[in-house]
Design an enzyme around this catalytic site. Sequence first.
Site, mmCIF file in Angstrom:
data_model
loop_
_atom_site.group_PDB
_atom_site.id
_atom_site.type_symbol
_atom_site.label_atom_id
_atom_site.label_comp_id
_atom_site.label_asym_id
_atom_site.label_seq_id
_atom_site.Cartn_x
_atom_site.Cartn_y
_atom_site.Cartn_z
ATOM 1 N N CYS A 208 -24.154 0.944 -21.088
ATOM 2 C CA CYS A 208 -23.038 0.153 -22.039
ATOM 3 C C CYS A 208 -22.425 1.148 -22.770
ATOM 4 C CB CYS A 208 -24.292 -0.487 -22.578
ATOM 5 S SG CYS A 208 -25.046 -1.812 -21.817
ATOM 6 N N HIS B 210 -19.581 -2.318 -28.983
ATOM 7 C CA HIS B 210 -20.402 -3.069 -27.699
ATOM 8 C C HIS B 210 -21.096 -4.176 -28.053
ATOM 9 C CE1 HIS B 210 -22.614 -3.392 -24.119
ATOM 10 N NE2 HIS B 210 -23.730 -3.195 -24.678
ATOM 11 N N ASN C 248 -23.368 -10.097 -22.686
ATOM 12 C CA ASN C 248 -23.104 -8.290 -22.467
ATOM 13 C C ASN C 248 -22.685 -7.915 -21.282
ATOM 14 O OD1 ASN C 248 -23.482 -5.625 -22.361
ATOM 15 N ND2 ASN C 248 -25.661 -5.747 -23.062
HETATM 16 N N1 COA Z 1 -35.583 -18.032 -23.724
HETATM 17 C C1 COA Z 1 -36.437 -18.230 -24.238
HETATM 18 N N2 COA Z 1 -37.663 -17.688 -24.949
HETATM 19 C C2 COA Z 1 -37.549 -16.462 -24.533
HETATM 20 C C3 COA Z 1 -36.590 -15.973 -23.846
HETATM 21 C C4 COA Z 1 -35.349 -16.863 -23.289
HETATM 22 N N3 COA Z 1 -34.336 -16.610 -22.625
HETATM 23 N N4 COA Z 1 -36.494 -14.609 -23.742
HETATM 24 C C5 COA Z 1 -37.834 -14.183 -24.140
HETATM 25 N N5 COA Z 1 -38.352 -15.320 -24.779
HETATM 26 C C6 COA Z 1 -39.371 -15.453 -25.735
HETATM 27 C C7 COA Z 1 -40.476 -14.306 -25.454
HETATM 28 O O1 COA Z 1 -41.150 -14.408 -24.253
HETATM 29 C C8 COA Z 1 -41.352 -14.194 -26.632
HETATM 30 O O2 COA Z 1 -42.036 -15.188 -26.616
HETATM 31 P P1 COA Z 1 -43.734 -15.032 -27.231
HETATM 32 O O3 COA Z 1 -43.284 -14.696 -28.537
HETATM 33 O O4 COA Z 1 -44.231 -16.369 -26.941
HETATM 34 O O5 COA Z 1 -43.996 -14.002 -26.317
HETATM 35 C C9 COA Z 1 -40.117 -14.741 -27.847
HETATM 36 O O6 COA Z 1 -39.108 -15.325 -27.125
HETATM 37 C C10 COA Z 1 -39.649 -13.447 -28.576
HETATM 38 O O7 COA Z 1 -39.194 -12.375 -27.425
HETATM 39 P P2 COA Z 1 -38.798 -11.367 -28.258
HETATM 40 O O8 COA Z 1 -38.432 -10.306 -27.169
HETATM 41 O O9 COA Z 1 -39.582 -10.574 -29.279
HETATM 42 O O10 COA Z 1 -37.165 -11.795 -28.992
HETATM 43 P P3 COA Z 1 -36.351 -10.784 -29.685
HETATM 44 O O11 COA Z 1 -36.165 -11.556 -30.988
HETATM 45 O O12 COA Z 1 -36.469 -9.385 -29.777
HETATM 46 O O13 COA Z 1 -34.978 -11.010 -28.880
HETATM 47 C C11 COA Z 1 -33.554 -9.668 -27.324
HETATM 48 C C12 COA Z 1 -34.956 -10.636 -27.434
HETATM 49 C C13 COA Z 1 -33.699 -9.391 -25.960
HETATM 50 C C14 COA Z 1 -32.589 -10.888 -27.424
HETATM 51 C C15 COA Z 1 -33.404 -8.779 -28.430
HETATM 52 O O14 COA Z 1 -34.573 -8.109 -28.550
HETATM 53 C C16 COA Z 1 -32.356 -8.170 -27.978
HETATM 54 O O15 COA Z 1 -31.147 -8.364 -28.135
HETATM 55 N N6 COA Z 1 -32.589 -6.554 -27.698
HETATM 56 C C17 COA Z 1 -31.304 -5.707 -27.578
HETATM 57 C C18 COA Z 1 -31.073 -5.876 -26.021
HETATM 58 C C19 COA Z 1 -29.827 -5.138 -25.765
HETATM 59 O O16 COA Z 1 -29.007 -4.896 -26.836
HETATM 60 N N7 COA Z 1 -29.502 -4.465 -24.566
HETATM 61 C C20 COA Z 1 -28.442 -4.013 -24.295
HETATM 62 C C21 COA Z 1 -28.345 -2.658 -24.973
HETATM 63 S S1 COA Z 1 -27.028 -2.080 -24.342
#
Ligand code: COA
Length: 322
Positions: free
Chosen positions: A113, A249, A279
């Site tokens: 990224c 980004h 993304n």
């Molecule tokens: N739909 C519904 N529920 C989902 C889901 C989806 N697509 N994906 C995950 N969940 C659930 C998880 O299973 C979890 O459930 P649980 O609490 O029962 O275990 C809950 O949602 C919370 O998951 P979590 O991973 O803690 O959520 P979050 O608030 O951290 O958001 C991301 C997840 C991935 C959106 C976030 O962490 C993020 O954007 N991270 C950075 C990613 C990034 O920037 N990547 C690229 C870098 S280049």
Amino acid sequence: MIRSHIIGSGSALPAKCVSNAELAERVDTTDEWIVERTGIRQRFIAGEGETTGSLATEAARKALDDAGVDAQDIGLIVLATATPDQTFPATATTVQHALGCNGGVAFDVQAVCSGFLYAMATADAMLRTGMARRALVIGAETFSRILDWEDRTTCVLFGDGAGAIVLEARDGDGTDGAGILATRLHADGAYSELLYVDGGPSTTGEVGKLRMKGREVFRHAVVNLAEVLGEVLDDAGIVASEIDWIVPHQANLRILDATARKLGLPAERMVVTVGDHANTSAASVPLAFDVARKDGRIKAGDLVMFEAMGGGFTWGASLARM
Ligand code: COA
């Protein structure tokens, strides 16, 4: 003093747009969850015949048109991608041949990224040392082809697309202050297991699928981006309030909001396209830049900060005066 000036931009998206609601028919997710956690509403997914190379070529053609530069005048193509058309040759050479500017320098850069920041820094350094006069810097990806469509924690986050800029080396006394002013890049391989693809030519012999520990990536992104933005501001000798636009980004709206808060800048100065494109990895910065240039937000004379963080980890920021 030679500086690299950004003289044109272009972008390209696949024909097919997929909304969160459509995705929710395939995987266990909802529009509400995706919008609330990420800000993403839709993404574009490459169809048959659409590749990283074809999207990159379309974006490059538009950037050349925008700059009023003939393809023959391009001596350097640096293409950032983690999803090349083939393991080799570099997709940059495919683009070069499609544009008809064969014979110059063309290669791919792989920093996931952050790839566009790495590509722009490489092209900038080569232009300033006289290795070429005009360069195309492209970010292009088809991440849909390395997603695990059964994994709701990753497949909802990414999309396909391409963006390109034309850089021109201009010799001057620097008094107009235009061009790329300062850049900082970083990498830390200790974190490779938080965001990676579980395959490759030299290990499994398969392309592999993207794997990510999203919550941990999120935490590192906010800290790393704040640090590198501070370094670039110091190098350029300016304060955050002088920045007209941040072109970040586009991974997650919450990361963008947190970054703006850390800089003490209003959220309106952030160019946000994550809702429309999701993304698109290395394509996201040049895509967002092109959107904001074409809709008239980014104008001549503006001070623009580019920033990105991605797998590796890799991260970086670059400041340019338009
Ligand atoms: N739909 C519904 N529920 C989902 C889901 C989806 N697509 N994906 C995950 N969940 C659930 C998880 O299973 C979890 O459930 P649980 O609490 O029962 O275990 C809950 O949602 C919370 O998951 P979590 O991973 O803690 O959520 P979050 O608030 O951290 O958001 C991301 C997840 C991935 C959106 C976030 O962490 C993020 O954007 N991270 C950075 C990613 C990034 O920037 N990547 C690229 C870098 S280049």
